[in-house]
Design a protein around this motif. Structure first.
Motif, short mmCIF file in Angstrom:
data_model
loop_
_atom_site.label_atom_id
_atom_site.label_comp_id
_atom_site.label_asym_id
_atom_site.label_seq_id
_atom_site.Cartn_x
_atom_site.Cartn_y
_atom_site.Cartn_z
N PRO A 1 117.50 -11.03 -13.89
CA PRO A 1 118.30 -12.01 -14.62
C PRO A 1 119.67 -11.44 -15.02
O PRO A 1 119.79 -10.28 -15.38
N ARG A 2 120.71 -12.25 -14.89
CA ARG A 2 122.08 -11.90 -15.30
C ARG A 2 122.54 -10.59 -14.67
O ARG A 2 123.26 -9.81 -15.30
N LEU A 3 122.16 -10.36 -13.45
CA LEU A 3 122.44 -9.08 -12.77
C LEU A 3 123.92 -8.69 -12.86
O LEU A 3 124.27 -7.58 -13.24
N PHE A 4 124.81 -9.62 -12.48
CA PHE A 4 126.23 -9.29 -12.40
C PHE A 4 126.87 -9.12 -13.78
O PHE A 4 127.91 -8.47 -13.90
N ALA A 5 126.26 -9.70 -14.81
CA ALA A 5 126.76 -9.55 -16.17
C ALA A 5 126.11 -8.37 -16.88
O ALA A 5 126.43 -8.10 -18.04
N ARG A 6 125.21 -7.66 -16.21
CA ARG A 6 124.55 -6.49 -16.79
C ARG A 6 125.07 -5.20 -16.17
O ARG A 6 125.05 -4.15 -16.83
N ASN A 7 125.49 -5.26 -14.92
CA ASN A 7 125.94 -4.05 -14.24
C ASN A 7 127.35 -3.65 -14.68
O ASN A 7 128.15 -4.49 -15.12
N GLU A 8 127.64 -2.37 -14.54
CA GLU A 8 128.99 -1.86 -14.76
C GLU A 8 129.94 -2.60 -13.83
O GLU A 8 129.62 -2.87 -12.67
N ARG A 9 131.14 -2.92 -14.35
CA ARG A 9 132.05 -3.71 -13.54
C ARG A 9 133.50 -3.54 -14.01
O ARG A 9 133.76 -3.12 -15.13
N LEU A 10 134.40 -3.92 -13.13
CA LEU A 10 135.83 -3.90 -13.43
C LEU A 10 136.36 -5.32 -13.28
O LEU A 10 136.21 -5.95 -12.24
N VAL A 11 136.96 -5.83 -14.36
CA VAL A 11 137.48 -7.20 -14.39
C VAL A 11 139.00 -7.13 -14.32
O VAL A 11 139.65 -6.56 -15.19
N CYS A 12 139.58 -7.73 -13.29
CA CYS A 12 141.03 -7.74 -13.11
C CYS A 12 141.53 -9.18 -13.18
O CYS A 12 141.09 -10.03 -12.41
N ILE A 13 142.44 -9.44 -14.13
CA ILE A 13 142.97 -10.79 -14.34
C ILE A 13 144.37 -10.86 -13.75
O ILE A 13 145.26 -10.08 -14.12
#
Length: 280
Positions: free
Chosen positions: A174-186
């Motif tokens: 559940p919510r895999l992409f919102a749980r993993n380490e990530r880089l958000v570029c706007i």
């Protein structure tokens, strides 16, 4: 219990970051007796097409990471019209963001706010927009490019777990992409705001960008960098890369007119391939 379910459950207690950092050390090894056979095995195992690489000789790379992030020939990925795929891979999901939520897999959803680091200010422009998720498999080209021309506004590193990212775990965690380490570029674009999210995964040693170099790991806390001096990248220009593969999620502030012939889960796409159109 299915094999996919068992695979996902086994991952919960694993030391994700330790495994990934050790994998990174192995992938950076420059010992020819190790890296050359390993690269050749990887090419055979995953069917990597080296004819498209600028350097087709597997032994010419200094280490596995250099091979994995290899450049392609200039004519290997023509850039199409409209909004294009940022990477080679599989288009695992795409469509409208409904009431601030995105589809992860059948029966699985997660919020755009959590994906973008929990900041409602950052997420609000995308709550009624569109998204596309591209999963990069081991055989793919692992540089990430701009789907449209954009000017970088801010970059946010979001710490998290490093579950393996593939179609099976997307179904099970559940919510895999919102749980993993990530880089958000706007980015700001002529079509409105664009969020490009580079999601880390098990054995992904690092994420890099063309403007800041290697980003992860940085901290156990969310860190945001804002850019006063414009960093503008043209459509099709490289913006980052994975040292071992993962997923790119695009979020647009408006609806995308996606191509009618696109499928999900088993639909391969190439970097530069037209995915849809945006209106001003």
């Amino acid at each position: 219990m299915t094999q996919d379910k068992l695979f996902s459950l086994i991952q919960y207690p694993l030391p994700h970051h330790l495994i990934s950092r050790l994998s990174g050390l192995v992938a950076d090894s420059r010992a020819a007796w190790f890296k050359d056979p390993f690269i050749k095995w990887f090419i055979r195992r995953y069917g990597v097409d080296m004819s498209q690489a600028q350097e087709p000789d597997p032994t010419a790379y200094n280490c596995f990471n250099d091979f994995f992030t290899r450049a392609l020939r200039d004519d290997a990925r023509p850039i199409g019209d409209g909004m294009v795929s940022p990477a080679d891979g599989f288009l695992s999901q795409f469509g409208d963001v409904e009431h601030g939520t995105l589809i992860q897999a059948k029966g699985q959803r997660y919020s755009v706010t959590s994906l973008l680091g929990g900041d409602t200010r950052r997420a609000n422009p995308f709550r009624q927009g569109s998204f596309a998720t591209v999963y990069l498999s081991p055989k793919d080209y692992h540089r990430v490019h701009m789907p449209v021309t954009g000017t970088l506004r801010e970059m946010t590193y979001v710490p998290g777990r490093l579950f393996s990212v593939n179609l099976a775990t997307a179904d099970q965690v559940p919510r895999l992409f919102a749980r993993n380490e990530r880089l958000v570029c706007i980015f700001d674009t002529e079509f409105g705001p664009l969020a490009m999210v580079l999601v880390g995964a098990m054995i992904v040693a690092a994420i890099e960008t063309v403007w800041a170099g290697q980003i992860t790991p940085r901290s156990k806390h969310i860190q945001t960098t804002r850019f006063d001096k414009p960093i503008t990248l043209a459509k099709g220009a490289e913006m980052g890369r994975f040292k071992l593969g993962s997923t790119v999620i695009l979020c647009f502030g408006q609806n995308v007119d996606f191509r009618n012939d696109l499928g999900i889960d088993d639909s391969p796409v190439s970097m530069g391939q037209t995915l849809g159109d945006l209106s001003r």
